[in-house]
Write an enzyme that holds these catalytic residues in place. Structure first.
Site, short mmCIF file in Angstrom:
data_model
loop_
_atom_site.label_atom_id
_atom_site.label_comp_id
_atom_site.label_asym_id
_atom_site.label_seq_id
_atom_site.Cartn_x
_atom_site.Cartn_y
_atom_site.Cartn_z
N CYS A 133 0.83 -1.21 0.00
CA CYS A 133 0.00 0.00 0.00
C CYS A 133 0.86 1.27 0.00
O CYS A 133 0.46 2.28 -0.57
CB CYS A 133 -0.95 -0.01 1.19
N HIS A 143 -2.24 1.37 7.19
CA HIS A 143 -2.61 1.46 5.78
C HIS A 143 -2.27 2.85 5.25
O HIS A 143 -2.54 3.87 5.92
CB HIS A 143 -4.11 1.18 5.61
#
Length: 699
Positions: free
Chosen positions: A435, A577
């Site tokens: 990510c 994230h």
């Protein structure tokens, strides 16, 4: 007779050859002066060597045995218990070889068949040619196993459709998973068996059925349960095996997925965790005592643990990102790179072509093009209903809400968001270990790092410039630990081990990355990276799990300032994230950044990124040396040197992100236009529906 009783053993494949053979019959290796295996009765120790030391192996009669010095050769020595091994009885259900004293099968607890004992009189077996007596001759154990395996391969078995175990034809349920035998298998397998007996004319063997993911998950854990039950070799452990079987029978599909996800966290299987979450499994589910017993790994699993606890215990940051990030189910995601796959591939090739390596001592890779992704201003021309649909498909609403409301990290200044049109939007990103790399390419080129081009560049830059980055990392980590009152010092070996771990993360696709990797990415982009992130890890219950260290400014300090760009990119960090934070193009630039002369033209889009948090505290600058690290005034001076900074009327220190409309990469512009055309086509439908609603209101 002498040639039949004396053989020589090959040194390579341990095959027993006849004395007359010059080369090994099996592997054709040259004969060496190796040990000779003889089947003659062993002599007494007194006959061989009267000075034999005490403690040599002896038989019950007092004679010592001559053990062959070559460990790879099997000595033809039959001790007193070898007869008992040879007389093991085979279970009719699972074909497990049990000891003669066992009444039930150790594997499946099946009753021992009523056969003639080996100590009784010889049996007689009849054939078509007549009857002949069969004596229990002392056959080698290994040869007996091979003969039994040869016979078993020609028996007509039926394959279980759930766990692929091959069962005997007389069994109505699978021995391993209790799955019922399909009705159509009996006649089919009998036909196959008849075809084999008759020579196989006109018969074809069927391939085993394809397993689904859920079936394979169930099969894995049934084998775990069976392996735990196979350890039961006495009556006390047989009770535990029965209990495990009862627990297994109560298990459902969701239960197997949960246990597979727990094992996936321990073993690093990200797909198992994703499969459980995508099936709608409860992330807050806790392991019970029965499930821990079924997993049979007390060192890894404890009752009351959840997937989040296991991820923290085994430091699975990529799995924490999946577990703690809620996936929005309001609309299917549709980003520009998904709509235009051909243009996306061309952009990937363009990125690979623009990567170069700097010559000299600091041989770091860098990108030769300056590209900044922004949302087009034409979005505001769409009807409100279409705009809402577009934002649902391209943005991550959960990340946007967490960064704006739960902890005010972005868009907290009304001055920046309203008057200066510098509102940041969190693009939807894949919840995988890549990510960070995906968000960097999204903030610049608007695509994912699907081919791991950026990860490979990151790995090569870290290895080729390891000394430079290691010195900065070690100095920064030492200062950081002392600033928090952790007065300790590590040995050089420990520093090297930690650094080797950081290098290994860069080379593993899907592995979560750390602050050092963001620092290296800033050098590859040749521009600053600003990370707006939450300060604490929090569970789904809101519990604080740990302190995050990602928020701050990452400068390409190892480059010369003249070699770098001053226009930064922005990333968002939420619960393990990363997301790309991009702005929307604006039209006018009148009276922007009062108190500062921007000298911008109509072709340049300017976004003001705050360098302070909501409490007006300066963002940390990462990986500063001892000379560069000082008070806030020194850090603010350093930021002004590496960024185009100004102060707004409200007294907010901001960095200007400049992007040119005409100078932006043409492939990125074409990709965005094709993506936007998808929403322009549904504009008449939306207008028609709005008009019908107005007519209904008038009536």
């Amino acid at each position: 007779m002498t040639e039949q009783r004396i053989k020589w053993v090959c040194d390579y494949c341990t095959y027993e050859n006849w004395p007359s053979a010059i080369k090994c019959t099996m592997c054709r290796a040259q004969r060496s002066r190796g040990p000779i295996i003889t089947e003659e009765p062993y002599k007494l120790s007194s006959d061989l060597d009267p000075s034999l030391e005490w403690g040599s192996p002896r038989t019950e009669s007092g004679s010592s045995l001559l053990i062959c010095p070559d460990s790879s050769a099997r000595p033809r020595v039959r001790s007193t218990n070898m007869v008992e091994i040879a007389n093991k009885w085979s279970c009719q259900i699972c074909t497990y070889l049990n000891w003669p004293r066992a009444i039930r099968c150790t594997q499946c607890l099946c009753q021992r068949p009523r056969t003639t004992s080996p100590t009784e009189s010889p049996q007689t077996s009849c054939s078509n040619a007549g009857c002949r007596s069969t004596l229990h001759s002392p056959i080698d154990t290994c040869e007996e196993y091979n003969d039994r395996n040869r016979l078993n391969t020609h028996q007509p078995h039926w394959t279980c459709t759930a766990c692929t175990y091959q069962n005997w034809p007389s069994i109505s349920k699978c021995v391993v998973c209790d799955h019922p035998k399909p009705n159509n298998l009996e006649t089919t397998e009998q036909a196959e068996w008849r075809g084999i007996c008759s020579g196989g004319q006109g018969q074809t063997r069927r391939s085993p059925p394809t397993l689904t993911r859920e079936d394979s998950v169930k099969m894995d854990f049934q084998r775990i349960e069976l392996a735990a039950g196979a350890m039961s070799s006495n009556e006390d452990q047989e009770v535990d095996f029965k209990k495990l079987k009862q627990i297994r029978n109560r298990m459902k599909k969701t239960d197997w997925l949960f246990l597979n996800a727990c094992a996936g966290v321990v073993e690093g299987d990200l797909a198992a965790v994703e499969a459980y979450k995508s099936s709608g499994g409860d992330i807050a589910r806790q392991l019970t005592a029965d499930e821990v017993q079924l997993l049979n790994r007390s060192s890894a699993f404890d009752a009351g643990y959840t997937l989040v606890h296991l991820s923290i215990r085994f430091q699975r940051q990529d799995m924490l990102a999946i577990l703690l990030t809620e996936v929005s189910q309001q609309a299917a995601k549709c980003i520009p790179s998904m709509v235009c796959p051909e243009l996306t591939e061309q952009i990937r090739r363009e990125i690979a072509a623009s990567l170069h390596q700097r010559k000299g001592d600091f041989a770091c890779y860098f990108l030769s093009d300056l590209v900044t992704f922004t949302l087009p201003a034409d979005i505001e021309d769409l009807p409100p209903a279409v705009q809402e649909k577009l934002f649902d498909e391209v943005l991550d609403r959960d990340v946007q809400k967490e960064l704006e409301e739960e902890s005010p990290v972005i868009n907290w200044s009304l001055e920046l968001g309203t008057r200066l049109d510098s509102r940041l939007y969190a693009l939807w990103n894949r919840t995988a270990g890549d990510c960070l790399l995906d968000s960097v390419l999204q903030a610049t080129w608007g695509i994912y790092d699907k081919d791991s081009v950026l990860r490979k560049t990151l790995h090569d830059s870290l290895h080729d410039c390891s000394h430079w980055f290691y010195t900065r990392w070690k100095e920064w980590e030492s200062w950081y630990s002392q600033s928090f009152g952790l007065h300790f010092s590590l040995r050089e070996e420990q520093w090297q081990e930690d650094w080797a771990f950081i290098l290994s993360l860069a080379s593993q696709p899907g592995a979560s990355l750390e602050q050092t990797h963001i620092f290296v990415l800033a050098h590859i982009l040749r521009r600053p990276i600003i990370v707006y992130g939450v300060k604490y890890y929090k569970s789904f219950r809101g519990e604080t799990l740990g302190y995050t260290r990602f928020q701050g400014v990452y400068l390409p300090l190892l480059w010369e300032q003249s070699f770098c760009w001053k226009s930064p990119i922005a990333l968002g960090y939420t619960r393990g994230h990363f997301s790309a934070l991009v702005a929307m193009e604006n039209d006018g630039y009148d009276n922007r950044g009062a108190g500062a002369n921007l000298n911008t033209d109509d072709d340049v889009n300017v976004t003001f990124l705050p360098l302070v948090d909501s409490e007006r505290k300066l963002l940390h600058v990462h990986f500063l040396s001892a000379q560069e690290n000082g008070n806030e005034e020194q850090q603010e001076k350093l930021l002004r040197e590496w960024l185009d900074c100004c102060v707004t009327e409200g007294g907010v220190l901001v960095a200007m992100q400049k992007s040119s409309r005409r100078r932006n990469h043409p492939l990125v512009t074409q990709m965005v236009e094709k993506w936007l055309d998808r929403y322009r086509q549904i504009r008449p439908c939306a207008s028609l529906s709005d008009g019908e609603e107005e007519e209904d209101e008038d009536e």
